[in-house]
Scaffold this motif. Structure first.
Motif, mmCIF file in Angstrom:
data_model
loop_
_atom_site.group_PDB
_atom_site.id
_atom_site.type_symbol
_atom_site.label_atom_id
_atom_site.label_comp_id
_atom_site.label_asym_id
_atom_site.label_seq_id
_atom_site.Cartn_x
_atom_site.Cartn_y
_atom_site.Cartn_z
ATOM 1 N N TYR A 33 0.829 -1.214 0.000
ATOM 2 C CA TYR A 33 0.000 0.000 0.000
ATOM 3 C C TYR A 33 0.859 1.258 0.000
ATOM 4 N N GLU A 34 1.983 1.201 0.690
ATOM 5 C CA GLU A 34 2.888 2.356 0.750
ATOM 6 C C GLU A 34 3.504 2.686 -0.607
ATOM 7 N N GLN A 35 3.470 1.760 -1.535
ATOM 8 C CA GLN A 35 4.044 1.985 -2.863
ATOM 9 C C GLN A 35 3.060 2.676 -3.807
ATOM 10 N N LEU A 36 1.796 2.754 -3.420
ATOM 11 C CA LEU A 36 0.771 3.309 -4.295
ATOM 12 C C LEU A 36 0.912 4.820 -4.447
ATOM 13 N N ALA A 37 0.605 5.297 -5.632
ATOM 14 C CA ALA A 37 0.590 6.739 -5.901
ATOM 15 C C ALA A 37 -0.810 7.131 -6.352
ATOM 16 N N PRO A 38 -1.395 8.181 -5.761
ATOM 17 C CA PRO A 38 -2.740 8.605 -6.166
ATOM 18 C C PRO A 38 -2.826 8.866 -7.668
ATOM 19 N N ARG A 39 -3.974 8.538 -8.239
ATOM 20 C CA ARG A 39 -4.310 8.774 -9.644
ATOM 21 C C ARG A 39 -3.497 7.924 -10.621
ATOM 22 N N SER A 40 -2.889 6.881 -10.113
ATOM 23 C CA SER A 40 -2.183 5.963 -11.007
ATOM 24 C C SER A 40 -3.123 4.847 -11.462
ATOM 25 N N ALA A 41 -2.700 4.152 -12.514
ATOM 26 C CA ALA A 41 -3.431 2.996 -13.019
ATOM 27 C C ALA A 41 -2.701 1.747 -12.540
ATOM 28 N N ILE A 42 -3.396 0.897 -11.794
ATOM 29 C CA ILE A 42 -2.747 -0.275 -11.210
ATOM 30 C C ILE A 42 -3.496 -1.545 -11.605
ATOM 31 N N PHE A 43 -2.758 -2.644 -11.620
ATOM 32 C CA PHE A 43 -3.388 -3.944 -11.834
ATOM 33 C C PHE A 43 -3.190 -4.785 -10.584
ATOM 34 N N LEU A 44 -4.288 -5.345 -10.090
ATOM 35 C CA LEU A 44 -4.262 -6.257 -8.948
ATOM 36 C C LEU A 44 -4.652 -7.638 -9.449
ATOM 37 N N ASP A 45 -3.788 -8.620 -9.256
ATOM 38 C CA ASP A 45 -4.143 -9.956 -9.710
ATOM 39 C C ASP A 45 -5.089 -10.605 -8.707
ATOM 40 N N PRO A 80 -7.664 8.229 -4.941
ATOM 41 C CA PRO A 80 -8.066 8.153 -6.354
ATOM 42 C C PRO A 80 -7.161 7.192 -7.122
ATOM 43 N N LEU A 81 -7.736 6.135 -7.668
ATOM 44 C CA LEU A 81 -6.981 5.130 -8.420
ATOM 45 C C LEU A 81 -7.840 4.587 -9.557
ATOM 46 N N ARG A 82 -7.163 4.180 -10.620
ATOM 47 C CA ARG A 82 -7.802 3.380 -11.660
ATOM 48 C C ARG A 82 -7.310 1.947 -11.455
ATOM 49 N N ILE A 83 -8.212 1.062 -11.098
ATOM 50 C CA ILE A 83 -7.851 -0.304 -10.716
ATOM 51 C C ILE A 83 -8.370 -1.285 -11.761
ATOM 52 N N PHE A 84 -7.477 -2.109 -12.250
ATOM 53 C CA PHE A 84 -7.831 -3.198 -13.150
ATOM 54 C C PHE A 84 -7.527 -4.512 -12.419
ATOM 55 N N THR A 85 -8.371 -5.504 -12.617
ATOM 56 C CA THR A 85 -8.143 -6.792 -11.963
ATOM 57 C C THR A 85 -8.808 -7.903 -12.755
ATOM 58 N N ASN A 86 -8.268 -9.091 -12.622
ATOM 59 C CA ASN A 86 -8.941 -10.277 -13.150
ATOM 60 C C ASN A 86 -9.539 -11.101 -12.014
ATOM 61 N N GLY A 87 -9.542 -10.546 -10.803
ATOM 62 C CA GLY A 87 -10.036 -11.258 -9.632
ATOM 63 C C GLY A 87 -11.446 -10.840 -9.268
ATOM 64 N N ASN A 104 -19.008 0.328 -4.289
ATOM 65 C CA ASN A 104 -19.468 1.550 -3.616
ATOM 66 C C ASN A 104 -18.360 2.292 -2.868
ATOM 67 N N VAL A 105 -17.105 2.156 -3.328
ATOM 68 C CA VAL A 105 -16.001 2.908 -2.730
ATOM 69 C C VAL A 105 -15.735 4.127 -3.604
ATOM 70 N N PRO A 106 -15.810 5.340 -3.040
ATOM 71 C CA PRO A 106 -15.591 6.541 -3.848
ATOM 72 C C PRO A 106 -14.143 6.682 -4.295
ATOM 73 N N ASN A 107 -13.922 7.442 -5.341
ATOM 74 C CA ASN A 107 -12.603 7.792 -5.883
ATOM 75 C C ASN A 107 -11.906 6.646 -6.611
ATOM 76 N N LEU A 108 -12.602 5.538 -6.795
ATOM 77 C CA LEU A 108 -11.989 4.407 -7.497
ATOM 78 C C LEU A 108 -12.712 4.160 -8.816
ATOM 79 N N GLU A 109 -11.919 4.012 -9.868
ATOM 80 C CA GLU A 109 -12.448 3.552 -11.155
ATOM 81 C C GLU A 109 -11.987 2.108 -11.312
ATOM 82 N N VAL A 110 -12.917 1.186 -11.368
ATOM 83 C CA VAL A 110 -12.574 -0.240 -11.319
ATOM 84 C C VAL A 110 -13.018 -0.934 -12.602
#
Length: 264
Positions: free
Chosen positions: A92-104, A122-129, A138-144
């Motif tokens: 979590y400490e490695q995250l940067a606001p407004r970045s695009a991340i992938f969570l497996d 604020p994050l753009r989150i992509f996942t296959n999980g 229903n979590v604000p500031n997240l684009e999933v």
């Protein structure tokens, strides 16, 4: 006491759940917990041992240490939970606001998803999980975005050519990837070929890559090679052995160690 539904598959699941929760158990303990005869339990343990899910020990049984057999996601999520949460804190400490991340779809990455849910930025989150995506309802500031593809029930994940094709059009600032096993050759492995193929595609489409693997995964074996561990930064727990720490230095793996005593 667990209540058996009378079906053999249900009873096998109950035995595995009991062994996860209690560690080594005598045959009598298992029989009492499941509500079956000693003879029935002995036959069930033989079936579970042949599948690689458990190890028979004199007078009882325990979950197999190096098994490549995938266990139910909900059961695997409980294993090494303290270490997984510590690793998630560092991730979590490695995250940067407004970045695009992938969570497996791994269970350690799920702990990172839970942290993001309660400490949202604020994050753009992509996942296959599937279970990972559900954390963000229903979590604000997240684009999933949830990848499509073939549902792999064992890991509650989407894999296959449709999922891989979707990755071809996306670039990620960060990837957080779990591992079924970290072998002595310095590579991470998966028990499933489609999962391994998709993981390789994730690595190829990400700028900053992190592998999240607790110390119990090291020295284990699985069938399908994903990539060399040195192709990403590693986050693991402080219980990792000195021998493995030396091997990580030899393999030139940048490593962050998570203290299980650290506060969330």
């Amino acid at each position: 006491m667990y209540q058996s539904g009378g079906l053999k598959t249900d009873r096998l699941d109950l035995i595995r759940s009991h062994l996860y929760a209690n560690g080594f158990s005598t045959i009598q303990d298992i029989a009492d917990a499941v509500g079956a005869s000693l003879a029935t339990i002995r036959r069930d343990l033989q079936v579970l041992q042949e599948s690689g899910a458990i190890d028979r020990v004199h007078g009882g049984a325990r979950i197999a240490d190096g098994s490549s057999v995938e266990l139910a996601f909900q059961e695997r999520e409980k294993r090494q939970l303290s270490a997984k949460r510590a690793i998630a804190n560092v991730a979590y400490e490695q995250l940067a606001p407004r970045s695009a991340i992938f969570l497996d779809a791994g269970t350690t990455v799920l702990q990172l998803a839970k942290l993001i849910r309660i400490n949202a930025m604020p994050l753009r989150i992509f996942t296959n999980g599937l279970i990972v995506a559900q954390e963000f309802m229903n979590v604000p500031n997240l684009e999933v975005v949830l990848l499509g593809g073939q549902l792999r029930s064992e890991n509650a994940s989407f894999v296959g050519p449709h999922a891989e094709a979707m990755l071809e059009t996306i670039w990620f600032d960060q990837l957080f990837l779990g591992a079924s096993a970290v072998s002595n050759d310095g590579a991470i492995y998966s028990v499933d070929s489609a999962e391994a193929s998709l993981n390789r595609k994730m690595l190829a489409r990400s700028a900053d890559r992190f592998v999240l693997a607790d110390s119990s995964k090291f020295g284990m074996h699985a069938t399908h090679k994903v990539a060399l561990l040195s192709s990403a930064k590693l986050i693991t727990d402080a219980e990792l052995s000195n021998d493995w720490r030396a091997m990580l230095t030899e393999f030139a793996v940048e490593t962050l160690f998570a203290d299980q005593g650290a506060k969330s």
